[in-house]
Design an enzyme around this catalytic site. Structure first.
Site, PDB file in Angstrom:
ATOM      1  N   LYS A 215       0.764  -1.263   0.010  1.00 27.22           N
ATOM      2  CA  LYS A 215       0.016   0.138  -0.045  1.00 27.22           C
ATOM      3  C   LYS A 215       0.857   1.472  -0.005  1.00 27.22           C
ATOM      4  O   LYS A 215       2.097   1.260   0.090  1.00 27.22           O
ATOM      5  CB  LYS A 215      -1.000  -0.139   1.158  1.00 27.22           C
TER       6      LYS A 215
ATOM      7  N   ARG B 105      -3.371  -9.925   5.101  1.00 27.35           N
ATOM      8  CA  ARG B 105      -3.662 -10.338   3.623  1.00 27.35           C
ATOM      9  C   ARG B 105      -2.521  -9.517   2.589  1.00 27.35           C
ATOM     10  O   ARG B 105      -2.229  -8.414   2.964  1.00 27.35           O
ATOM     11  CB  ARG B 105      -4.952  -9.472   3.496  1.00 27.35           C
TER      12      ARG B 105
END
Length: 286
Positions: free
Chosen positions: A225, A265
């Site tokens: 991210k 995840r």
């Protein structure tokens, strides 16, 4: 730290450490790997490869939720993911479906998915909570403030940790009031969703508090991210591409495992699978 601290999720295996959820994006426009697994055969093979690399679950999604993304229509989302869910489930993979739509969730569960991962926490589709409750499958409730197209405008907090805890607990309460058994619910603080890099870092630094105060098993989804790109770039430099953030992702996975996360995840599994096992080996030495 015992598995009881991480929490058990009814309807899923009881992992003896932080679980690893591998990601298969069946999309042409994911921020991380858009288009690589758009073909059904390639996507199923990718999921199986992730399991071989150490994934405990595989999360299949057919709609990009990157900042600024526009939504695909429901029929297209179904077309993308159902064959992949069916293919992986037929190989005894524990499949999660990443969707904000109740009809897609219901069809995916019918096809073999065992977990519904809704980044809106049940807010985007009013039918989602009743559908999940009726299916009696686990449900991931993520902290969410709105659709991807404008979520960056919603990244305004006086105290990001306290506000994420309070808003997530409200979503959890709605899910329980809607009939989902508490023992089937997982919480996700929503790293990268309506949050700037400092917000994400504050949440990672507070994972132990989040887990304790939210009171449900925690899924941490930091993989590749933007905040990791900002950290790696340093002051004034351009962030590295998403695929060059896997070592940083594994570092967050180790932190999350050490702080009692139920699962992480990730897009690339091997390094994170190693990281959570190292974290597991340290438990009991405090």
């Amino acid at each position: 730290m015992s598995s009881d601290v991480r929490g058990r999720v009814a309807g899923l295996p009881d992992f003896d450490r932080c679980a690893v959820m591998g990601v298969v994006n069946v999309t042409p426009d994911s921020f991380s790997d858009g288009g690589r697994w758009f073909d059904t055969t390639a996507a199923v093979k990718r999921g199986l490869d992730l399991v071989t690399a150490g994934a405990d679950l595989v999360d299949v999604g057919g709609e990009s939720t990157r900042p600024g993304a526009t939504r695909v229509d429901e029929d297209e989302e179904l077309r993308r993911i159902l064959p992949v869910v069916q293919g992986l489930a037929s190989e005894d993979v524990v499949v999660s479906v990443d969707t904000m739509r109740a009809r897609v969730a219901a069809a995916a569960v019918e096809a073999g998915a065992r977990l519904v991962n809704d980044v809106s926490g049940g807010l985007a589709d009013p039918e989602m909570v009743p559908v999940v409750a009726g299916a009696e499958v686990p449900f991931v409730v993520m902290h969410w403030r709105g659709q991807s197209i404008d979520m960056n405008n919603r990244a305004v907090y006086a105290d990001v940790v306290a506000e994420v805890i309070a808003e997530t607990r409200r979503s959890l309460d709605r899910a329980v009031e809607g009939g989902i058994a508490p023992e089937r619910i997982v919480a996700d603080p929503g790293l990268g969703f309506a949050k700037s890099a400092p917000h994400d870092l504050a949440l990672v630094a507070s994972l132990g508090r989040l887990r304790r105060e939210i009171g449900r098993p925690l899924l941490v989804a930091a993989s590749r991210k933007r905040f990791l790109g900002r950290v790696l770039a340093g002051e004034g430099a351009s962030p590295p591409p998403a695929r060059e953030r896997d070592a940083a992702t594994a570092a967050v996975s180790a932190i999350a495992a050490r702080e009692g996360a139920w699962a992480v995840r990730v897009h690339e599994v091997r390094a994170t699978a190693d990281a959570v096992r190292v974290a597991r080996s340290l438990e009991g030495w405090d």
